[in-house]
Design an enzyme around this catalytic site. Structure first.
Site, short mmCIF file in Angstrom:
data_model
loop_
_atom_site.label_atom_id
_atom_site.label_comp_id
_atom_site.label_asym_id
_atom_site.label_seq_id
_atom_site.Cartn_x
_atom_site.Cartn_y
_atom_site.Cartn_z
N GLU A 1 0.87 -1.22 -0.02
CA GLU A 1 -0.04 0.05 0.03
C GLU A 1 0.72 1.14 -0.02
O GLU A 1 1.79 1.32 0.67
CB GLU A 1 -0.95 0.17 1.06
CG GLU A 1 -1.76 1.18 1.43
CD GLU A 1 -2.23 0.99 2.84
OE1 GLU A 1 -3.43 1.94 2.72
OE2 GLU A 1 -1.91 0.47 3.82
N LYS B 1 -9.86 1.85 -3.13
CA LYS B 1 -10.22 1.36 -1.62
C LYS B 1 -11.54 1.74 -1.40
O LYS B 1 -11.86 3.04 -1.64
CB LYS B 1 -9.19 1.72 -0.56
CG LYS B 1 -9.33 1.19 0.76
CD LYS B 1 -8.39 2.02 1.65
CE LYS B 1 -8.77 1.03 3.12
NZ LYS B 1 -7.84 1.43 4.21
N CYS C 1 -5.18 -2.42 3.07
CA CYS C 1 -5.29 -2.13 4.48
C CYS C 1 -6.05 -3.04 5.37
O CYS C 1 -6.08 -4.27 5.15
CB CYS C 1 -5.35 -0.64 4.82
SG CYS C 1 -5.24 -0.15 6.37
#
Length: 556
Positions: free
Chosen positions: A302, A375, A425
C-alpha cells in the site's frame, strides 16, 4: 447517619469478582493471534476466559451489574488487545504520550459498551432465579447459554457494522487454528463467534450446580446438556473443515511479493522519497533466484509511492515500465491517485494500479490503467474525516488523510489466467465486502480466483497488530475458499492457501521478496453465497424465542 451507596467500601466479594474479571479479560486479549501464546491454545483459552464473563453476568443481581461486569471484562480485553494504537498515535502520529494513552483507553472503553449491553440484555432475558431454581430443567440452562451467546454475537456484528464498523478482536478470530474454523465457509466469523460464545456460556453453566444437603456442590447432569450440545458443535467443525469447498482453476501463477521495510517515520519524508523508491525498484527488478521461475505478477505494498501519481517525474514511471518489460510481468502497486471524475471534479483515492511493459507512461501518470482498484472502506480519521472531527485529524501528523471511496464491486485483475481481487489495509476485516468480487460480474466477467491484500502496517511498529492482521487474512481464506496474498511494507508479507494455512512468509521488519506459486480456486462457499444472513438468522431466532420466554416468565 447512613453513608450514600457510592461512598461505601466495596465488599470483599465484589473486589474479588472484579479482579477475576480483569484477569480474565486481560488473558482474553492474548487469544486473537499466536504470540506470546501458541496457536493450539488460543481457542481453548478464549472459551475459558469468556466463560468467566458469562458466569459473572448471567448471575449478576441486577441488569446494571450485568452491564458493568461485561463492560469491565471487555475494557481490559480491548485495552490490551489494541495497545498497538498507542504506537500509531504517539510514535508516528505525533500525539503526546498522555493523549495517545487516553485515546486508546477512550476507544477501548467505548467498544466495551457493546459486550456490556449484550450481557445486560441476556441477563434481562434470563434472570438468575431461573438458573438457581432447585427444579431447574436442562432446557433453562440451555436457553440461558443460547441467549447469552446470541446477544454477544449480535453485538459483535453490530460493532463491525455501525459507524463504519470496527470488527477487530471479534472472538471468531481466536478459532482460526481450532475446530470451529470448519464452520467458517458456512457461517463466517460471526457464526463462529456465536458458537464460541455458546461454548463459553455452556461451560459457565456447569458452575450452576445445585447445592447438596451437606453444603457442598453436587454436579447435576441436567446442567451438562448445553455443554454437551456445545461440544458437538465444536467437534463438528473438524469434518466440516475437511470439505473441499473450491476447486483448482487454471494453472498456478508465480508471484513475487515485495516488502520494502521502510520505517513509517521515513515513508513520507520528502528527503528520503528517492531512496525509498529506489529500494522498491531494486527489489522488484531482482532476477529470480536459481531454480525459481520468473514472476508473472509482482505485488508491492500500500502507498509504495507516497505521493500522488501525477506528482512523479515521468522518468519514474518509465523505470517501472522497464522493470515490468524486463521481468515480463504485471506489476501491481499501492499508490494514491489524483484523477478527475466524469463531472470534471478532482478525485483522490487510495488505490492499486496494475500495469505491464506495454502500458503507456501517460496512462500511469493519469491513473487510467485498465487494472485499477480503489479502496472502498476507508479508515475514519486516517483516510477520511468524519463530520465534526477535523480538529482531531489536524492534531495528528497523518498525510493523505481525506480520500474518496471506490465502488462496491470492482473488476479483478486478469493475470496469467487468474483473476486477482485486491483489498487495501484493513478492508479484509470486512468479510462481506470482499464477496462481490468473487461472484461473476454484471457482464458475465469471471469472479476472483485469488485474493490479495496490500497494507502498510508500519504505523504499528513491531506489535501484535501484524500477527492479528495475518490471522484475520487466514480466516478470510477459510470463508471464501480462496488463497490470499499479503504484501506489506514492514510485515507480515505472506501467502495463505485456500484452507487458511500460511504457505510462505517473510520475517517482519526485514526488506526482501517472497517468491510463491499460487493456485487459483473457483467455486462458491455457502458463506460467499449468503454472507452473514444465516448467522444473523440464527441469532435472531434465538433472541425472538428468548424474548417470548422472558415475557412468559415475568408473567408467571
Amino acid at each position: 447517619m447512613t453513608r450514600p451507596a457510592w461512598l461505601r467500601r466495596p465488599a470483599a466479594g465484589t473486589l474479588r469478582g472484579a479482579a477475576w474479571l480483569a484477569a480474565a479479560g486481560s488473558l482474553h486479549a492474548l487469544t486473537f493471534a499466536p504470540g506470546p501464546l501458541p496457536a493450539w491454545s488460543l481457542a481453548l483459552l478464549q472459551i475459558l476466559t469468556l466463560a468467566v464473563a458469562a458466569h459473572a453476568t448471567l448471575r449478576a443481581p441486577t441488569l446494571r451489574a450485568a452491564l458493568a461486569r461485561g463492560w469491565w471484562f471487555s475494557s481490559f480485553s480491548f485495552s490490551i488487545g489494541l495497545y498497538w494504537l498507542f504506537v500509531s498515535m504517539h510514535r508516528y502520529g505525533g500525539l503526546s504520550a498522555p493523549l495517545a494513552v487516553g485515546g486508546v483507553l477512550a476507544l477501548s472503553l467505548f467498544l466495551a459498551i457493546f459486550p456490556g449491553l449484550a450481557c445486560a440484555i441476556a441477563r434481562w432475558f434470563c434472570p438468575p432465579r431461573a438458573l438457581d431454581s432447585v427444579n431447574a430443567q436442562a432446557r433453562q440452562a440451555l436457553w440461558a447459554a443460547a441467549t447469552w451467546a446470541a446477544c454477544w454475537a449480535f453485538f459483535e456484528w453490530l460493532r463491525a457494522t455501525i459507524w463504519t464498523g470496527f470488527p477487530w478482536l471479534n472472538i471468531g478470530y481466536a478459532h482460526v487454528d481450532g475446530p470451529l474454523s470448519g464452520w467458517a465457509p458456512l457461517l463466517g466469523v460471526h457464526g463462529m463467534a456465536l458458537f464460541a460464545a455458546f461454548a463459553a456460556a455452556a461451560l459457565a453453566g456447569l458452575w450452576h450446580a445445585e447445592r447438596a444437603d451437606a453444603g457442598g456442590l453436587r454436579f447435576d447432569a441436567r446442567h451438562g446438556l448445553a455443554f454437551g450440545i456445545a461440544l458437538v458443535i465444536v467437534l463438528a467443525g473438524w469434518p466440516l473443515g475437511m470439505i473441499a469447498w473450491s476447486r483448482a482453476s487454471g494453472d498456478p501463477i508465480t508471484v513475487r511479493l515485495v516488502q520494502g521495510n521502510v520505517e513509517q517515520s521515513q515513508k513520507f519524508d520528502p528527503a528520503l522519497l528517492q531512496q525509498n523508491l529506489l529500494r522498491h525498484l531494486e527489489l522488484a527488478a531482482l532476477p529470480p533466484a536459481e531454480g525459481v521461475p520468473r514472476p508473472q505478477l509482482i505485488i508491492l505494498p500500500e502507498t509504495v509511492l507516497p505521493v500522488f501519481q501525477d506528482q512523479l517525474d515521468p522518468r519514474v514511471w518509465d523505470a517501472w515500465r522497464e522493470i515490468a518489460a524486463r521481468q515480463q510481468a504485471t506489476i501491481a502497486m499501492g499508490v494514491p491517485l489524483h484523477t478527475r471524475g466524469a463531472d470534471g471534479r478532482p478525485s483522490y483515492t487510495n488505490s492499486v494500479l496494475g500495469f505491464d511493459g506495454s502500458t503507456s507512461a501517460a496512462q500511469l501518470a493519469a491513473g487510467t490503467t485498465a487494472m485499477r482498484y480503489d479502496k472502498q472502506h476507508l479508515v475514519p480519521w486516517g483516510e477520511y474525516v468524519p463530520p465534526g472531527f477535523r480538529w482531531f485529524v489536524e492534531m495528528l501528523d497523518i498525510p493523505l488523510g481525506d480520500f474518496d471511496s471506490g465502488a462496491a464491486r470492482q473488476k479483478p485483475f486478469a493475470v496469467a489466467g487468474q483473476h486477482i481481487a485486491f483489498n487495501i489495509c484493513y478492508e479484509d476485516l470486512f468479510g462481506t465486502e470482499l464477496l462481490p468480487a468473487l461472484l461473476p460480474g454484471p457482464n458475465g466477467e469471471a469472479g476472483a480466483t485469488i485474493l490479495a491484500n496490500v497494507s502498510n502496517l508500519g504505523w504499528f511498529g513491531d506489535t501484535w497488530a501484524l500477527r492479528q492482521h495475518l490471522q484475520i487474512g487466514r480466516l478470510r481464506t477459510m470463508e471464501t475458499a480462496r488463497p490470499m496474498l499479503t504484501a506489506t511494507n514492514t510485515g507480515l508479507t505472506a501467502a495463505i492457501d485456500a484452507r487458511g494455512r500460511v504457505a510462505a512468509q517473510l520475517p517482519a521488519h526485514q526488506p526482501g521478496v517472497l517468491p510463491v506459486s499460487v493456485q487459483g480456486m473457483t467455486g462458491l462457499t455457502p458463506y460467499t453465497r449468503w454472507d452473514d444472513k444465516p448467522a444473523l438468522a440464527l441469532m435472531g431466532l434465538v433472541l425472538i424465542a428468548a424474548a417470548g420466554r422472558g415475557r412468559y416468565n415475568r408473567r408467571t
